[in-house]
Design an enzyme around this catalytic site. Structure first.
Site, mmCIF file in Angstrom:
data_model
loop_
_atom_site.group_PDB
_atom_site.id
_atom_site.type_symbol
_atom_site.label_atom_id
_atom_site.label_comp_id
_atom_site.label_asym_id
_atom_site.label_seq_id
_atom_site.Cartn_x
_atom_site.Cartn_y
_atom_site.Cartn_z
ATOM 1 N N ARG A 28 0.868 -1.187 0.000
ATOM 2 C CA ARG A 28 0.000 0.000 0.000
ATOM 3 C C ARG A 28 0.899 1.229 0.000
ATOM 4 O O ARG A 28 1.780 1.366 0.840
ATOM 5 C CB ARG A 28 -0.899 -0.020 1.239
ATOM 6 C CG ARG A 28 -1.697 1.254 1.495
ATOM 7 C CD ARG A 28 -2.795 1.408 0.471
ATOM 8 N NE ARG A 28 -3.868 2.278 0.918
ATOM 9 C CZ ARG A 28 -3.833 3.611 0.879
ATOM 10 N NH1 ARG A 28 -2.759 4.232 0.437
ATOM 11 N NH2 ARG A 28 -4.869 4.312 1.274
ATOM 12 N N GLU A 55 -11.522 5.359 -5.417
ATOM 13 C CA GLU A 55 -11.866 3.949 -5.309
ATOM 14 C C GLU A 55 -12.528 3.441 -6.584
ATOM 15 O O GLU A 55 -13.405 4.101 -7.159
ATOM 16 C CB GLU A 55 -12.818 3.725 -4.130
ATOM 17 C CG GLU A 55 -12.225 4.065 -2.774
ATOM 18 C CD GLU A 55 -11.143 3.093 -2.377
ATOM 19 O OE1 GLU A 55 -11.275 1.896 -2.687
ATOM 20 O OE2 GLU A 55 -10.154 3.536 -1.764
ATOM 21 N N ARG A 101 -1.369 -6.105 4.327
ATOM 22 C CA ARG A 101 -0.492 -5.409 3.401
ATOM 23 C C ARG A 101 0.635 -4.751 4.193
ATOM 24 O O ARG A 101 0.616 -4.727 5.420
ATOM 25 C CB ARG A 101 -1.269 -4.345 2.617
ATOM 26 C CG ARG A 101 -2.443 -4.888 1.834
ATOM 27 C CD ARG A 101 -3.216 -3.779 1.142
ATOM 28 N NE ARG A 101 -3.739 -2.795 2.078
ATOM 29 C CZ ARG A 101 -4.578 -1.814 1.758
ATOM 30 N NH1 ARG A 101 -4.972 -1.673 0.493
ATOM 31 N NH2 ARG A 101 -5.017 -0.962 2.663
#
Length: 344
Positions: free
Chosen positions: A166, A174, A214
């Site tokens: 990330r 998004e 992540r």
């Protein structure tokens, strides 16, 4: 007068007497030789067993005896020290610099905020996250050109073997997923990040893991078609400068990788706002559409999901009251007085 006289030199000795003395001396020598050649028989069995055990012990001790002085010689000591040091150095380098991490959850905690990962981008999932195949050491150790160190390309081969990253400090629009509509400029941000990073080698300075398995990282990439060539570019900064993302805003869990990066990112966002680039195109215009940041979009979607869940739960409870089911109908038949809603 005889053969012996007073004027003659020597001793007064009789020839027969001298012969006798010679015979005695010869007998004495023979006796001594016999004593030396004589070996007495063993006295007892105990004596023989003790002598045999002693001889066995002496033999074993002589076999197990080891001369350590030969290792102190320079011709033996120097090669041994060099070989041992070389093996320890190779093990140290392998564990510290050439250890491959299959996934983000496998990264050692000692890497966070101090080390980086070198890898090749295999997929881009959204406008601010992607996956890399970790290649420690890069081309110097053979990644990409040795037959047994190729980066996989098939999806099955990459399963559970990539690190999910990330981007630190940014929040991109998004895409449509989980039944939610896509945000404006989400497709443009995703396409730009894909063309900028796909199948390229990147270096990610990892900061910490997040709740989605992540790792948040500041990522750098070098490109030949750049000026100057192979200049190191901060991917988060490039997205903010082009108006394809906003500075990440949240009450907690914000990660920039340092105050210097935060200052640089906010300056890039302000520059994109002033130039009305990307998602800032209609920002501040009279009569234009209301601007909604990725953080505001996520908050609105979460509130809509919560309201939908509450309405669905209330509707399901009302349906249960209207349709009591088999058990409820049987109870009503057994208990004929009705309920409070019937006025009884």
């Amino acid at each position: 007068m005889g053969w012996w006289s007073l004027g003659s030199s020597g001793s007064k000795a009789d020839p027969e007497k001298s012969k006798a003395n010679d015979s005695k001396s010869s007998n004495r020598r023979q006796q001594e030789e016999g004593e030396q050649s004589f070996i007495p028989p063993p006295l007892t069995s105990r004596t023989s067993s003790s002598s045999s055990s002693k001889s066995t012990t002496d033999w074993n001790s002589s076999l197990n005896a080891f001369d350590w002085s030969q290792f102190k010689q320079p011709r033996n000591l120097i090669p041994t020290a060099l070989l041992t040091g070389g093996i320890l150095f190779v093990v140290y380098v392998q564990r510290r610099y050439l250890r491959r991490f299959p996934e983000a959850t496998d990264i050692s905690s000692s890497y966070f905020r101090s080390r980086s990962l070198l890898g090749r981008v295999t997929s881009v999932g959204d406008g601010d996250n992607f996956r890399i195949f970790h290649t420690p050491g890069g081309r110097l150790v053979g990644w990409g050109w040795l037959p047994w160190m190729k980066v996989p390309t098939a999806r099955k081969e990459l399963k559970d073997k990539t690190v999910h990253i990330r981007l630190a400090g940014v929040d991109a629009p998004e895409l449509a997923h989980f039944g939610r509509p896509a945000q404006p400029y989400a497709y443009e941000a995703h396409m730009w990040l894909t063309s900028y990073l796909m199948n390229r080698r990147v270096r990610a300075y990892v900061h910490r893991p997040d709740q989605y398995k992540r790792v948040i990282a500041t990522v750098y990439v070098r490109r030949w078609l750049d000026f100057p060539p192979l200049r190191r570019r901060d991917v988060s900064y490039e997205m903010l400068r082009r108006g394809l993302a906003t500075v990440y805003e949240a009450k907690s869990g914000v990660e920039f990788g340092g105050t210097e990066n935060e200052r640089k990112y906010r300056e890039a966002e302000m520059l994109a706002k002033n130039r009305r680039q990307g998602l800032w195109k209609d920002f501040g215009k009279r009569g234009g559409v209301n601007f909604e940041s990725p953080r505001e979009y996520k908050t609105r979607m979460q509130s809509l999901d919560m309201s939908a869940e509450s309405s669905s739960s209330s509707s399901s409870s009302s349906n249960t009251e209207k349709n009591p089911g088999l058990v409820g109908s049987l109870l009503r038949k057994v208990w004929p007085f009705g309920s409070k809603k019937d006025g009884t």
